[in-house]
Design a protein around this motif. Structure first.
Motif, PDB file in Angstrom:
ATOM      1  N   LEU A   1      34.036 -12.342 -13.702  1.00  0.00           N
ATOM      2  CA  LEU A   1      32.982 -12.594 -12.719  1.00  0.00           C
ATOM      3  C   LEU A   1      32.479 -14.037 -12.803  1.00  0.00           C
ATOM      4  CD1 LEU A   1      31.257 -11.283 -10.562  1.00  0.00           C
ATOM      5  CD2 LEU A   1      29.780 -10.371 -12.363  1.00  0.00           C
ATOM      6  N   ILE A   2      32.316 -14.506 -14.017  1.00  0.00           N
ATOM      7  CA  ILE A   2      31.853 -15.888 -14.215  1.00  0.00           C
ATOM      8  C   ILE A   2      32.861 -16.853 -13.566  1.00  0.00           C
ATOM      9  CG2 ILE A   2      31.508 -17.698 -15.972  1.00  0.00           C
ATOM     10  CD1 ILE A   2      29.244 -15.755 -16.024  1.00  0.00           C
ATOM     11  N   ASN A   3      34.143 -16.586 -13.791  1.00  0.00           N
ATOM     12  CA  ASN A   3      35.169 -17.474 -13.216  1.00  0.00           C
ATOM     13  C   ASN A   3      35.117 -17.486 -11.699  1.00  0.00           C
ATOM     14  OD1 ASN A   3      36.173 -18.502 -15.563  1.00  0.00           O
ATOM     15  ND2 ASN A   3      37.611 -16.816 -15.863  1.00  0.00           N
ATOM     16  N   ARG A   4      34.825 -16.332 -11.112  1.00  0.00           N
ATOM     17  CA  ARG A   4      34.753 -16.273  -9.648  1.00  0.00           C
ATOM     18  C   ARG A   4      33.524 -17.005  -9.119  1.00  0.00           C
ATOM     19  NH1 ARG A   4      37.809 -12.023  -6.768  1.00  0.00           N
ATOM     20  NH2 ARG A   4      38.553 -10.428  -8.191  1.00  0.00           N
ATOM     21  N   LEU A   5      32.440 -17.006  -9.896  1.00  0.00           N
ATOM     22  CA  LEU A   5      31.177 -17.572  -9.387  1.00  0.00           C
ATOM     23  C   LEU A   5      30.961 -19.030  -9.790  1.00  0.00           C
ATOM     24  CD1 LEU A   5      28.820 -14.522 -10.014  1.00  0.00           C
ATOM     25  CD2 LEU A   5      29.600 -15.368  -7.814  1.00  0.00           C
ATOM     26  N   LYS A   6      31.843 -19.563 -10.624  1.00  0.00           N
ATOM     27  CA  LYS A   6      31.699 -20.947 -11.074  1.00  0.00           C
ATOM     28  C   LYS A   6      31.641 -21.908  -9.902  1.00  0.00           C
ATOM     29  CE  LYS A   6      33.705 -21.207 -15.687  1.00  0.00           C
ATOM     30  NZ  LYS A   6      34.963 -21.345 -16.416  1.00  0.00           N
ATOM     31  N   PRO A   7      30.897 -23.014  -9.916  1.00  0.00           N
ATOM     32  CA  PRO A   7      30.087 -23.469 -11.047  1.00  0.00           C
ATOM     33  C   PRO A   7      28.641 -22.994 -10.996  1.00  0.00           C
ATOM     34  CG  PRO A   7      30.177 -25.191  -9.410  1.00  0.00           C
ATOM     35  CD  PRO A   7      30.957 -24.022  -8.843  1.00  0.00           C
ATOM     36  N   ASN A   8      28.277 -22.219  -9.948  1.00  0.00           N
ATOM     37  CA  ASN A   8      26.859 -21.919  -9.775  1.00  0.00           C
ATOM     38  C   ASN A   8      26.461 -20.644 -10.523  1.00  0.00           C
ATOM     39  OD1 ASN A   8      24.292 -22.375  -8.712  1.00  0.00           O
ATOM     40  ND2 ASN A   8      24.669 -20.879  -7.089  1.00  0.00           N
ATOM     41  N   VAL A   9      26.749 -20.605 -11.799  1.00  0.00           N
ATOM     42  CA  VAL A   9      26.483 -19.373 -12.546  1.00  0.00           C
ATOM     43  C   VAL A   9      26.259 -19.675 -14.021  1.00  0.00           C
ATOM     44  CG1 VAL A   9      28.938 -18.921 -13.013  1.00  0.00           C
ATOM     45  CG2 VAL A   9      27.340 -17.003 -12.883  1.00  0.00           C
ATOM     46  N   GLU A  10      25.457 -18.815 -14.643  1.00  0.00           N
ATOM     47  CA  GLU A  10      25.190 -18.946 -16.081  1.00  0.00           C
ATOM     48  C   GLU A  10      25.305 -17.550 -16.699  1.00  0.00           C
ATOM     49  OE1 GLU A  10      24.197 -21.817 -18.950  1.00  0.00           O
ATOM     50  OE2 GLU A  10      24.044 -22.233 -16.803  1.00  0.00           O
ATOM     51  N   LEU A  11      25.935 -17.480 -17.864  1.00  0.00           N
ATOM     52  CA  LEU A  11      26.074 -16.190 -18.567  1.00  0.00           C
ATOM     53  C   LEU A  11      25.083 -16.111 -19.713  1.00  0.00           C
ATOM     54  CD1 LEU A  11      27.582 -13.544 -19.398  1.00  0.00           C
ATOM     55  CD2 LEU A  11      29.101 -15.000 -20.760  1.00  0.00           C
ATOM     56  N   ILE A  12      24.389 -14.980 -19.797  1.00  0.00           N
ATOM     57  CA  ILE A  12      23.543 -14.743 -20.975  1.00  0.00           C
ATOM     58  C   ILE A  12      23.902 -13.376 -21.536  1.00  0.00           C
ATOM     59  CG2 ILE A  12      21.189 -14.482 -21.850  1.00  0.00           C
ATOM     60  CD1 ILE A  12      20.342 -16.565 -19.833  1.00  0.00           C
ATOM     61  N   LYS A  13      24.312 -13.395 -22.798  1.00  0.00           N
ATOM     62  CA  LYS A  13      24.770 -12.162 -23.436  1.00  0.00           C
ATOM     63  C   LYS A  13      23.714 -11.674 -24.421  1.00  0.00           C
ATOM     64  CE  LYS A  13      28.622 -10.555 -26.294  1.00  0.00           C
ATOM     65  NZ  LYS A  13      28.318  -9.167 -25.979  1.00  0.00           N
ATOM     66  N   PHE A  14      23.336 -10.401 -24.265  1.00  0.00           N
ATOM     67  CA  PHE A  14      22.397  -9.778 -25.212  1.00  0.00           C
ATOM     68  C   PHE A  14      23.121  -8.758 -26.082  1.00  0.00           C
ATOM     69  CE2 PHE A  14      19.320 -11.074 -21.901  1.00  0.00           C
ATOM     70  CZ  PHE A  14      18.451 -11.797 -22.702  1.00  0.00           C
ATOM     71  N   PRO A  15      22.788  -8.651 -27.377  1.00  0.00           N
ATOM     72  CA  PRO A  15      21.823  -9.482 -28.059  1.00  0.00           C
ATOM     73  C   PRO A  15      22.299 -10.927 -28.121  1.00  0.00           C
ATOM     74  CG  PRO A  15      23.032  -8.138 -29.649  1.00  0.00           C
ATOM     75  CD  PRO A  15      23.442  -7.692 -28.292  1.00  0.00           C
ATOM     76  N   LYS A  16      21.331 -11.845 -27.964  1.00  0.00           N
ATOM     77  CA  LYS A  16      21.636 -13.270 -28.045  1.00  0.00           C
ATOM     78  C   LYS A  16      21.537 -13.633 -29.526  1.00  0.00           C
ATOM     79  CE  LYS A  16      20.721 -17.425 -25.338  1.00  0.00           C
ATOM     80  NZ  LYS A  16      21.160 -18.297 -26.397  1.00  0.00           N
ATOM     81  N   ARG A  17      22.713 -13.736 -30.163  1.00  0.00           N
ATOM     82  CA  ARG A  17      22.741 -13.743 -31.630  1.00  0.00           C
ATOM     83  C   ARG A  17      22.445 -15.105 -32.244  1.00  0.00           C
ATOM     84  NH1 ARG A  17      26.939  -9.060 -33.506  1.00  0.00           N
ATOM     85  NH2 ARG A  17      27.182  -7.985 -31.526  1.00  0.00           N
ATOM     86  N   ASP A  18      22.300 -16.158 -31.410  1.00  0.00           N
ATOM     87  CA  ASP A  18      22.107 -17.493 -31.998  1.00  0.00           C
ATOM     88  C   ASP A  18      20.638 -17.908 -32.097  1.00  0.00           C
ATOM     89  OD1 ASP A  18      21.682 -17.783 -29.306  1.00  0.00           O
ATOM     90  OD2 ASP A  18      23.021 -19.494 -29.035  1.00  0.00           O
ATOM     91  N   THR A  19      19.709 -17.051 -31.687  1.00  0.00           N
ATOM     92  CA  THR A  19      18.284 -17.379 -31.848  1.00  0.00           C
ATOM     93  C   THR A  19      17.834 -16.877 -33.226  1.00  0.00           C
ATOM     94  OG1 THR A  19      17.521 -15.253 -31.022  1.00  0.00           O
ATOM     95  CG2 THR A  19      17.923 -16.969 -29.360  1.00  0.00           C
ATOM     96  N   PRO A  20      16.630 -17.273 -33.682  1.00  0.00           N
ATOM     97  CA  PRO A  20      16.162 -16.760 -34.991  1.00  0.00           C
ATOM     98  C   PRO A  20      16.133 -15.232 -35.025  1.00  0.00           C
ATOM     99  CG  PRO A  20      14.808 -18.613 -34.278  1.00  0.00           C
ATOM    100  CD  PRO A  20      15.725 -18.308 -33.132  1.00  0.00           C
ATOM    101  N   ILE A  21      15.624 -14.624 -33.967  1.00  0.00           N
ATOM    102  CA  ILE A  21      15.581 -13.148 -33.937  1.00  0.00           C
ATOM    103  C   ILE A  21      17.008 -12.594 -33.825  1.00  0.00           C
ATOM    104  CG2 ILE A  21      14.838 -11.166 -32.543  1.00  0.00           C
ATOM    105  CD1 ILE A  21      12.294 -12.833 -31.883  1.00  0.00           C
ATOM    106  N   GLY A  22      17.833 -13.265 -33.018  1.00  0.00           N
ATOM    107  CA  GLY A  22      19.218 -12.826 -32.834  1.00  0.00           C
ATOM    108  C   GLY A  22      20.004 -12.834 -34.140  1.00  0.00           C
TER     109      GLY A  22
END
Ligand code: DGP
Length: 211
Positions: free
Chosen positions: A24-45
């Motif tokens: 889906l991201i490839n089809r919508l590029k460049p006007n798209v952003e992916l956010i995956k939960f859990p977002k493991r790179d934050t302190p809580i993540g």
């Protein structure tokens, strides 16, 4: 400028959710952003990641649940900003996973209403696609299944049942679409996903909605 659309891809473990999100991201590029939960790179993540990958890491179910919810709240402003800039945002998991996985543990006092409470006020997606299969045990045979804490066939059945309850109780049928993936190829599921997304993008919403 019209705001971007918030599109959520939900699903049980190993339903091809991540593959479909990437397509889906490839089809919508460049006007798209992916956010995956859990977002493991934050302190809580980082704590969540430790919990998921280390079977010896002990935390009360209530604490874990609130951490997952806090992880979504951490990113709320970032998502709102992206949408206001006209970007479409694709979420890989979100509130429904948050409630379904925790409620499926059947911990006393942690029914779906309790689990849903801390997520009230988060942005409600314009479209939610739920990848589901009629054979959740069969998925347990797939490569890599069982490496993380929740990847157990019997637990997945309970999660599936919680998802169904939630879509019934808090999902708007116009916004939530169930896509059966059993026996379908990546391309076939991709076509179903794209069909729903195109329909949504053709009828954009301006107002933000909240859980
Ligand atoms: P994933 O990275 O999509 O494979 O997700 C990791 C695992 O965490 C998966 O088994 C689903 C589970 N999970 C995702 N979000 C939540 C949540 O908000 N709460 C709970 N309890 N589990 C979640």
């Amino acid at each position: 400028m019209a705001r971007g659309q918030l599109i959520l891809v939900e699903g049980l473990d190993r339903t091809g959710k991540t593959t479909q999100t990437e397509l889906l991201i490839n089809r919508l590029k460049p006007n798209v952003e992916l956010i995956k939960f859990p977002k493991r790179d934050t302190p809580i993540g980082k704590i969540i990641n430790e919990y998921l990958t280390n079977a010896n890491y002990v935390l009360p179910d209530q604490s874990v649940h609130l951490l997952f919810s806090a992880n979504r709240w951490e990113v709320k402003d970032q998502i709102t900003k992206l949408l206001n800039e006209g970007k479409n945002v694709i979420l890989d998991r979100y509130v429904y996973s948050g409630v379904a996985y925790s409620a499926a543990k059947e911990t006393p006092g942690m029914n779906w209403q309790w689990c849903f409470a801390p997520d009230k006020g988060l942005l409600r997606p314009d479209l939610t696609l739920f990848l589901t299969h009629s054979d959740s045990r069969g998925q347990a045979q797939r490569d890599g299944f069982g490496e993380e804490r929740y990847e157990v066939g019997s637990f997945q059945d309970k999660v599936k049942s919680q998802f169904e309850t939630l879509f019934d109780k808090i999902g708007n049928p116009e916004e939530v679409k169930l896509l059966e993936v059993t026996g379908k190829s990546i391309e076939e599921v991709g076509a179903m996903v794209w069909n729903q997304v195109q329909t949504r993008l053709n009828c954009p919403n301006d107002e933000f909605k909240y859980f």
